[in-house]
Motif scaffolding. Sequence first.
Motif, PDB file in Angstrom:
ATOM      1  N   TYR A   1     -32.464  25.482  23.886  1.00  0.00           N
ATOM      2  CA  TYR A   1     -32.994  25.581  25.238  1.00  0.00           C
ATOM      3  C   TYR A   1     -34.516  25.649  25.270  1.00  0.00           C
ATOM      4  CZ  TYR A   1     -28.141  26.528  26.293  1.00  0.00           C
ATOM      5  OH  TYR A   1     -26.779  26.446  26.400  1.00  0.00           O
ATOM      6  N   VAL A   2     -35.129  25.947  24.126  1.00  0.00           N
ATOM      7  CA  VAL A   2     -36.584  26.048  24.040  1.00  0.00           C
ATOM      8  C   VAL A   2     -37.038  25.278  22.802  1.00  0.00           C
ATOM      9  CG1 VAL A   2     -38.553  27.621  24.092  1.00  0.00           C
ATOM     10  CG2 VAL A   2     -36.357  28.380  24.995  1.00  0.00           C
ATOM     11  N   PRO A   3     -37.045  23.950  22.876  1.00  0.00           N
ATOM     12  CA  PRO A   3     -37.338  23.145  21.686  1.00  0.00           C
ATOM     13  C   PRO A   3     -38.831  22.971  21.400  1.00  0.00           C
ATOM     14  CG  PRO A   3     -36.819  21.716  23.514  1.00  0.00           C
ATOM     15  CD  PRO A   3     -36.654  23.135  24.019  1.00  0.00           C
ATOM     16  N   ASP A   4     -39.579  24.028  21.512  1.00  0.00           N
ATOM     17  CA  ASP A   4     -41.020  23.980  21.287  1.00  0.00           C
ATOM     18  C   ASP A   4     -41.322  24.646  19.951  1.00  0.00           C
ATOM     19  OD1 ASP A   4     -43.852  24.742  21.326  1.00  0.00           O
ATOM     20  OD2 ASP A   4     -43.795  24.172  23.436  1.00  0.00           O
ATOM     21  N   PRO A   5     -42.039  23.970  19.047  1.00  0.00           N
ATOM     22  CA  PRO A   5     -42.296  24.557  17.726  1.00  0.00           C
ATOM     23  C   PRO A   5     -43.158  25.821  17.763  1.00  0.00           C
ATOM     24  CG  PRO A   5     -43.562  22.545  18.013  1.00  0.00           C
ATOM     25  CD  PRO A   5     -42.630  22.646  19.196  1.00  0.00           C
ATOM     26  N   ARG A   6     -43.788  26.109  18.890  1.00  0.00           N
ATOM     27  CA  ARG A   6     -44.601  27.324  19.011  1.00  0.00           C
ATOM     28  C   ARG A   6     -43.759  28.552  19.319  1.00  0.00           C
ATOM     29  NH1 ARG A   6     -48.414  24.726  23.454  1.00  0.00           N
ATOM     30  NH2 ARG A   6     -46.327  24.038  24.012  1.00  0.00           N
ATOM     31  N   VAL A   7     -42.492  28.354  19.605  1.00  0.00           N
ATOM     32  CA  VAL A   7     -41.612  29.446  20.006  1.00  0.00           C
ATOM     33  C   VAL A   7     -40.806  29.923  18.806  1.00  0.00           C
ATOM     34  CG1 VAL A   7     -39.636  30.066  21.458  1.00  0.00           C
ATOM     35  CG2 VAL A   7     -41.441  28.580  22.358  1.00  0.00           C
ATOM     36  N   GLU A   8     -40.716  31.233  18.666  1.00  0.00           N
ATOM     37  CA  GLU A   8     -39.895  31.844  17.624  1.00  0.00           C
ATOM     38  C   GLU A   8     -38.772  32.623  18.290  1.00  0.00           C
ATOM     39  OE1 GLU A   8     -40.067  31.668  14.335  1.00  0.00           O
ATOM     40  OE2 GLU A   8     -41.957  30.615  14.173  1.00  0.00           O
ATOM     41  N   ASN A   9     -37.599  32.527  17.738  1.00  0.00           N
ATOM     42  CA  ASN A   9     -36.449  33.279  18.216  1.00  0.00           C
ATOM     43  C   ASN A   9     -35.834  33.959  16.999  1.00  0.00           C
ATOM     44  OD1 ASN A   9     -34.311  34.210  19.805  1.00  0.00           O
ATOM     45  ND2 ASN A   9     -33.111  32.383  19.439  1.00  0.00           N
ATOM     46  N   PHE A  10     -35.555  35.230  17.130  1.00  0.00           N
ATOM     47  CA  PHE A  10     -35.029  35.971  15.996  1.00  0.00           C
ATOM     48  C   PHE A  10     -33.715  36.634  16.354  1.00  0.00           C
ATOM     49  CE2 PHE A  10     -39.633  35.966  15.576  1.00  0.00           C
ATOM     50  CZ  PHE A  10     -39.779  35.453  14.306  1.00  0.00           C
ATOM     51  N   TRP A  11     -32.780  36.592  15.438  1.00  0.00           N
ATOM     52  CA  TRP A  11     -31.543  37.335  15.579  1.00  0.00           C
ATOM     53  C   TRP A  11     -31.777  38.691  14.941  1.00  0.00           C
ATOM     54  CZ3 TRP A  11     -27.351  37.951  11.687  1.00  0.00           C
ATOM     55  CH2 TRP A  11     -26.264  38.640  12.225  1.00  0.00           C
ATOM     56  N   ASP A  12     -31.447  39.721  15.634  1.00  0.00           N
ATOM     57  CA  ASP A  12     -31.803  41.077  15.244  1.00  0.00           C
ATOM     58  C   ASP A  12     -30.599  41.834  14.701  1.00  0.00           C
ATOM     59  OD1 ASP A  12     -33.205  43.414  14.928  1.00  0.00           O
ATOM     60  OD2 ASP A  12     -33.504  43.766  17.063  1.00  0.00           O
ATOM     61  N   LEU A  13     -30.149  41.467  13.521  1.00  0.00           N
ATOM     62  CA  LEU A  13     -28.983  42.086  12.903  1.00  0.00           C
ATOM     63  C   LEU A  13     -29.070  43.607  12.863  1.00  0.00           C
ATOM     64  CD1 LEU A  13     -26.333  41.965  11.254  1.00  0.00           C
ATOM     65  CD2 LEU A  13     -27.753  41.673   9.217  1.00  0.00           C
ATOM     66  N   TRP A  14     -30.226  44.140  12.527  1.00  0.00           N
ATOM     67  CA  TRP A  14     -30.375  45.585  12.341  1.00  0.00           C
ATOM     68  C   TRP A  14     -30.854  46.294  13.594  1.00  0.00           C
ATOM     69  CZ3 TRP A  14     -27.595  46.408   8.411  1.00  0.00           C
ATOM     70  CH2 TRP A  14     -27.553  45.483   7.379  1.00  0.00           C
ATOM     71  N   LYS A  15     -30.953  45.588  14.712  1.00  0.00           N
ATOM     72  CA  LYS A  15     -31.327  46.172  16.012  1.00  0.00           C
ATOM     73  C   LYS A  15     -32.735  46.764  16.036  1.00  0.00           C
ATOM     74  CE  LYS A  15     -27.142  45.251  17.384  1.00  0.00           C
ATOM     75  NZ  LYS A  15     -26.882  43.883  17.090  1.00  0.00           N
ATOM     76  N   TRP A  16     -33.610  46.220  15.215  1.00  0.00           N
ATOM     77  CA  TRP A  16     -35.002  46.674  15.204  1.00  0.00           C
ATOM     78  C   TRP A  16     -35.630  46.497  16.583  1.00  0.00           C
ATOM     79  CZ3 TRP A  16     -39.521  44.149  16.359  1.00  0.00           C
ATOM     80  CH2 TRP A  16     -40.699  44.814  16.033  1.00  0.00           C
ATOM     81  N   GLY A  17     -35.395  45.360  17.192  1.00  0.00           N
ATOM     82  CA  GLY A  17     -35.979  45.080  18.506  1.00  0.00           C
ATOM     83  C   GLY A  17     -35.509  46.063  19.561  1.00  0.00           C
TER      84      GLY A  17
END
Length: 96
Positions: A15-31
């Motif tokens: 949905y956000v195909p811009d190389p400047r964008v980072e998306n992270f999956w937060d397995l350990w719920k740090w966020g």
Amino acid sequence: MRNDTHYAASQAMRYVPDPRVENFWDLWKWGSRTYSKEFGIAEIQAWDLFVFYKPYILWKDSPPEPTFWMQARGLEVGQAYSKAALEKALQPWLEQ
């Protein structure tokens, strides 16, 4: 949550195909832990947050103050997410 997987997070990037964008999956719920404190919300509410930082901001032991953030949880704090509000907030960066 059953649907909170690395695969689901990677698929969301379509949905956000811009190389400047980072998306992270937060397995350990740090966020969730970090941003619940930052924004004064319960940890269980700290998801569906959109947190933005200007390019080249230096992170140290903890995240710097966000340039802006939005939430899609109906919370009493933070700007409510909408496509129009997101586009307006990002427009200055997109023009660079």
